[in-house]
Structure formats: structure tokens, C-alpha cells
Motif scaffolding. Structure first.
Motif, PDB file in Angstrom:
ATOM      1  N   SER A  27       0.818  -1.200   0.000  1.00 47.38           N
ATOM      2  CA  SER A  27       0.000   0.000   0.000  1.00 47.38           C
ATOM      3  C   SER A  27       0.863   1.265   0.000  1.00 47.38           C
ATOM      4  O   SER A  27       0.618   2.201  -0.768  1.00 47.38           O
ATOM      5  N   ALA A  28       1.875   1.300   0.842  1.00 50.32           N
ATOM      6  CA  ALA A  28       2.766   2.464   0.907  1.00 50.32           C
ATOM      7  C   ALA A  28       3.537   2.641  -0.394  1.00 50.32           C
ATOM      8  O   ALA A  28       3.662   3.756  -0.913  1.00 50.32           O
ATOM      9  N   ILE A  29       4.047   1.549  -0.953  1.00 51.29           N
ATOM     10  CA  ILE A  29       4.780   1.615  -2.215  1.00 51.29           C
ATOM     11  C   ILE A  29       3.862   2.103  -3.327  1.00 51.29           C
ATOM     12  O   ILE A  29       4.243   2.952  -4.138  1.00 51.29           O
ATOM     13  N   GLY A  30       2.637   1.607  -3.373  1.00 49.79           N
ATOM     14  CA  GLY A  30       1.680   2.045  -4.391  1.00 49.79           C
ATOM     15  C   GLY A  30       1.410   3.535  -4.308  1.00 49.79           C
ATOM     16  O   GLY A  30       1.331   4.226  -5.327  1.00 49.79           O
ATOM     17  N   GLN A  34       2.742   6.536  -7.349  1.00 53.71           N
ATOM     18  CA  GLN A  34       1.960   7.594  -7.995  1.00 53.71           C
ATOM     19  C   GLN A  34       2.735   8.910  -7.993  1.00 53.71           C
ATOM     20  O   GLN A  34       2.719   9.655  -8.966  1.00 53.71           O
ATOM     21  N   HIS A  35       3.412   9.210  -6.902  1.00 55.58           N
ATOM     22  CA  HIS A  35       4.201  10.433  -6.804  1.00 55.58           C
ATOM     23  C   HIS A  35       5.498  10.329  -7.603  1.00 55.58           C
ATOM     24  O   HIS A  35       5.968  11.329  -8.141  1.00 55.58           O
ATOM     25  N   ALA A  36       6.051   9.131  -7.696  1.00 48.09           N
ATOM     26  CA  ALA A  36       7.280   8.938  -8.460  1.00 48.09           C
ATOM     27  C   ALA A  36       7.039   9.190  -9.945  1.00 48.09           C
ATOM     28  O   ALA A  36       7.908   9.730 -10.634  1.00 48.09           O
ATOM     29  N   VAL A  37       5.879   8.829 -10.440  1.00 48.88           N
ATOM     30  CA  VAL A  37       5.555   9.059 -11.851  1.00 48.88           C
ATOM     31  C   VAL A  37       5.547  10.558 -12.146  1.00 48.88           C
ATOM     32  O   VAL A  37       5.995  11.002 -13.203  1.00 48.88           O
ATOM     33  N   ALA A  38       5.079  11.357 -11.199  1.00 52.69           N
ATOM     34  CA  ALA A  38       5.054  12.810 -11.370  1.00 52.69           C
ATOM     35  C   ALA A  38       6.452  13.414 -11.231  1.00 52.69           C
ATOM     36  O   ALA A  38       6.694  14.525 -11.685  1.00 52.69           O
ATOM     37  N   ASN A  39       7.364  12.688 -10.603  1.00 55.30           N
ATOM     38  CA  ASN A  39       8.729  13.160 -10.371  1.00 55.30           C
ATOM     39  C   ASN A  39       9.680  12.030 -10.771  1.00 55.30           C
ATOM     40  O   ASN A  39      10.239  11.354  -9.910  1.00 55.30           O
ATOM     41  N   PRO A  40       9.871  11.791 -12.079  1.00 57.26           N
ATOM     42  CA  PRO A  40      10.581  10.589 -12.520  1.00 57.26           C
ATOM     43  C   PRO A  40      12.093  10.574 -12.308  1.00 57.26           C
ATOM     44  O   PRO A  40      12.791   9.819 -12.943  1.00 57.26           O
ATOM     45  N   CYS A  41      12.596  11.367 -11.375  1.00 53.88           N
ATOM     46  CA  CYS A  41      14.031  11.329 -11.090  1.00 53.88           C
ATOM     47  C   CYS A  41      14.349  10.384  -9.931  1.00 53.88           C
ATOM     48  O   CYS A  41      15.514  10.192  -9.607  1.00 53.88           O
ATOM     49  N   GLU A  60      16.536   9.672  -4.462  1.00 58.47           N
ATOM     50  CA  GLU A  60      17.254   9.968  -5.708  1.00 58.47           C
ATOM     51  C   GLU A  60      18.410   9.012  -5.979  1.00 58.47           C
ATOM     52  O   GLU A  60      18.886   8.934  -7.109  1.00 58.47           O
ATOM     53  N   SER A  61      18.854   8.262  -4.968  1.00 59.58           N
ATOM     54  CA  SER A  61      19.936   7.299  -5.195  1.00 59.58           C
ATOM     55  C   SER A  61      19.414   6.002  -5.838  1.00 59.58           C
ATOM     56  O   SER A  61      20.206   5.168  -6.272  1.00 59.58           O
ATOM     57  N   VAL A  62      18.103   5.853  -5.904  1.00 53.46           N
ATOM     58  CA  VAL A  62      17.477   4.684  -6.524  1.00 53.46           C
ATOM     59  C   VAL A  62      16.937   5.111  -7.891  1.00 53.46           C
ATOM     60  O   VAL A  62      16.216   6.102  -7.983  1.00 53.46           O
ATOM     61  N   PRO A  63      17.301   4.384  -8.952  1.00 53.26           N
ATOM     62  CA  PRO A  63      16.821   4.768 -10.282  1.00 53.26           C
ATOM     63  C   PRO A  63      15.293   4.730 -10.388  1.00 53.26           C
ATOM     64  O   PRO A  63      14.637   3.888  -9.761  1.00 53.26           O
ATOM     65  N   PHE A  64      14.750   5.629 -11.189  1.00 51.86           N
ATOM     66  CA  PHE A  64      13.310   5.670 -11.432  1.00 51.86           C
ATOM     67  C   PHE A  64      12.823   4.304 -11.914  1.00 51.86           C
ATOM     68  O   PHE A  64      13.466   3.653 -12.723  1.00 51.86           O
ATOM     69  N   GLY A  65      11.700   3.862 -11.379  1.00 50.53           N
ATOM     70  CA  GLY A  65      11.119   2.581 -11.774  1.00 50.53           C
ATOM     71  C   GLY A  65      11.594   1.398 -10.938  1.00 50.53           C
ATOM     72  O   GLY A  65      11.157   0.275 -11.158  1.00 50.53           O
TER      73      GLY A  65
END
Length: 72
Positions: A27-30, A34-41, A60-65
Motif C-alpha cells: 500500500s505504501a509503495i503504491g 503515484q508520486h514517483a511518476v510525477a517526479n521521474p528522477c 534519488e539514489s534509486v533509479p526511477f522505476g
């Protein structure tokens, strides 16, 4: 159960049993995905802080996706 901190950049997950863990972390990851998609860095980092306590954060030390885990 999870608590929002840092304007959706980090969530704290507290569980009382291992049975609750997968659902609470998913649930927390989901929510943060949603916020990571808006900030794909950023990717998502799950950190075990203590027994039954985890921090799920955009990092930011973890790659997007990508979602990574670590122990504090």
C-alpha cells in the motif's frame, strides 16, 4: 498502518505482525509510485528501521522505476 511524512516523499509503516507486512508495504509503495511518476528522477527505497517499523521513501539514489530494500 502507515503515516505520511515529508509531503508524500516518505511514509512510515508500522505493523504488529509479519502477516500485515506485505499488505502494508504494498500500500505504501503504491502510494509513492503515484508520486514517483510525477517526479521521474527518483525510485523507491524501503528501509527497515526497527522491528515492525519501515520507512518507504522516494530516493534519488534509486533509479526511477526501481524499488530497493535496506536495513538501517
Amino acid at each position: 498502518m502507515f503515516h505520511n511524512t515529508h509531503a508524500h516523499r516518505s511514509l512510515t509503516v508500522h505493523v504488529d505482525s509479519a502477516r500485515e507486512l506485505d499488505s502494508a508495504l504494498s500500500s505504501a509503495i503504491g502510494t509513492l509510485q503515484q508520486h514517483a511518476v510525477a517526479n521521474p528522477c527518483c525510485g523507491i527505497l524501503v528501509t527497515r528501521e526497527a522491528a515492525g517499523e519501515y520507512r518507504v521513501a522516494l530516493d534519488e539514489s534509486v533509479p526511477f522505476g526501481i524499488t530497493q530494500q535496506r536495513c538501517a
